[in-house]
Design an enzyme around this catalytic site. Structure first.
Site, mmCIF file in Angstrom:
data_model
loop_
_atom_site.group_PDB
_atom_site.id
_atom_site.type_symbol
_atom_site.label_atom_id
_atom_site.label_comp_id
_atom_site.label_asym_id
_atom_site.label_seq_id
_atom_site.Cartn_x
_atom_site.Cartn_y
_atom_site.Cartn_z
ATOM 1 N N ASP A 37 47.509 50.992 31.200
ATOM 2 C CA ASP A 37 47.272 49.687 31.816
ATOM 3 C C ASP A 37 46.270 48.899 30.981
ATOM 4 O OD1 ASP A 37 47.421 47.710 33.816
ATOM 5 O OD2 ASP A 37 45.780 48.594 34.969
ATOM 6 N N ASP A 97 47.961 44.124 26.232
ATOM 7 C CA ASP A 97 47.495 42.882 26.831
ATOM 8 C C ASP A 97 46.757 42.082 25.760
ATOM 9 O OD1 ASP A 97 46.521 40.786 28.254
ATOM 10 O OD2 ASP A 97 45.301 41.975 29.638
ATOM 11 N N GLU A 122 51.722 40.844 28.489
ATOM 12 C CA GLU A 122 51.268 39.856 29.468
ATOM 13 C C GLU A 122 51.233 38.478 28.840
ATOM 14 O OE1 GLU A 122 47.314 38.931 32.197
ATOM 15 O OE2 GLU A 122 48.082 40.984 32.130
ATOM 16 N N HIS A 147 42.726 39.995 39.717
ATOM 17 C CA HIS A 147 42.145 41.337 39.776
ATOM 18 C C HIS A 147 40.990 41.392 40.765
ATOM 19 C CE1 HIS A 147 44.531 42.818 36.443
ATOM 20 N NE2 HIS A 147 44.203 41.763 35.745
ATOM 21 N N ALA A 151 47.720 42.958 42.409
ATOM 22 C CA ALA A 151 48.567 42.802 43.590
ATOM 23 C C ALA A 151 48.160 43.698 44.760
ATOM 24 C CB ALA A 151 50.030 43.048 43.213
ATOM 25 N N ASN A 202 51.377 46.375 40.551
ATOM 26 C CA ASN A 202 50.190 47.170 40.259
ATOM 27 C C ASN A 202 49.248 47.211 41.460
ATOM 28 O OD1 ASN A 202 51.301 47.184 37.703
ATOM 29 N ND2 ASN A 202 49.396 46.665 36.661
#
Length: 309
Positions: free
Chosen positions: A82, A104, A134, A180, A213, A254
């Site tokens: 991640d 990312d 992303e 986040h 999320a 996520n």
């Protein structure tokens, strides 16, 4: 059963109108709680590891925990990096047994994001590993990710289609209003479903990912605060919105903050009610159970991935 990539699980999820849960792991109890829930619900699973988790628990310990989970559950599990922020960390995870990595590079401009992502895609694909990238930036703070509201920007659908075409990436995390951490909205929750719909039209059958999320379930926030915590005003993404996204082009959702809150609420409650107890198993066991219950709820009622094996 060996670790799997996300390719087949995303294909089935897209066609079936559900999403796969990608749950962040940091220690044994978290892994066990998540995997026990997925086994009970007969759901595929993505266990993901952040750069912060690798620093905390070490790469090899996390890989071995996931290998134990595979042997114990016989579930289809993908091991995912991640928010890898460089080619080097992605390469390290590809070489170290991960079946999926996220590069990312969204903090760079479009052309540099394309360049770095393409470099990761070429290396990962040569080793049988899939890649998430992303485009657009999510506000909020979680582990090593810290993006201010001023720097957050929604994903442009046309640019997303171009990005996928240029990089050959396997899935794409987009910004449509999630963020986040535990404080996702200052006012009413909002996700830009029109933007998501447009992305789906321009990238048919292509798996989209939602970061940030967690729903920040009120019962866990209340329990944390009741037993000595101080997290007032925390607010997440309503579960009905996540279910709607999962029925569109979102194939991976996520979830990290909800795991942290479930575990911490349980530990706080146990220690407050049993002040003389000092055996970690006594409070980590209930914490594991709290994670299992929360994850089973997400799989069944939010992701919609129960009984899809």
């Amino acid at each position: 059963m060996p670790l799997v990539t996300t390719t087949e699980m995303f294909k089935k999820a897209y066609e079936g109108g559900y999403a796969i849960g990608a749950f962040n792991v940091n220690n044994m109890e978290i892994v066990q709680g998540i995997v026990d829930a997925a086994k009970e619900e007969q759901s595929p699973l993505i266990l993901q590891v952040s750069a912060g988790a690798r620093k905390y628990a070490k790469h090899i310990y996390l890989v071995k925990l996931v290998e134990a989970a595979l042997e114990d559950s016989n579930l289809p599990i993908a091991l995912h990096l991640d928010h890898g922020d460089s080619f080097e960390i992605c390469k390290d995870c590809v070489d170290g047994g991960f079946t999926s990595v996220m590069i990312d590079a969204s903090h760079h401009d479009f052309d540099e994001n394309v360049r770095i992502t393409k470099q990761v895609v070429e290396y990962a694909h040569a080793h049988g590993v899939v890649v998430e990238a992303e485009l657009g930036r999510l506000a909020g703070v979680e582990d090593d990710v810290n993006v201010s509201d001023a720097d957050a920007r929604f994903t442009d659908p046309e640019q997303a289609a171009e990005f996928v075409h240029l990089t050959g990436v396997d899935s794409l995390a987009i910004a449509i209003g999630t963020s986040h951490g535990a404080y996702k909205f200052k006012g009413d929750p909002y996700l830009d479903f029109d933007r998501l719909k447009k992305v789906g039209e321009l990238l048919p059958n292509f798996p989209i990912v939602l970061h940030g999320a967690s729903s920040v379930l009120p019962e866990f926030v209340a329990k944390c605060n009741e037993f000595g915590g101080n997290i007032p005003g925390a607010q997440g993404v309503p579960e009905a919105m996540l279910r709607q996204a999962a029925q569109m082009s979102v194939c991976k959702i996520n979830i990290d903050t909800d795991l942290r809150l479930a575990m911490t609420a349980s530990v706080r409650e146990y220690l407050a009610q049993n002040p003389s107890e000092f055996d970690p198993r006594k409070y980590l066991g209930p914490a594991r159970d709290a994670i299992k219950g929360m994850v089973a709820h997400k799989i069944k009622n939010v992701l919609g991935s129960s009984n899809t094996l």
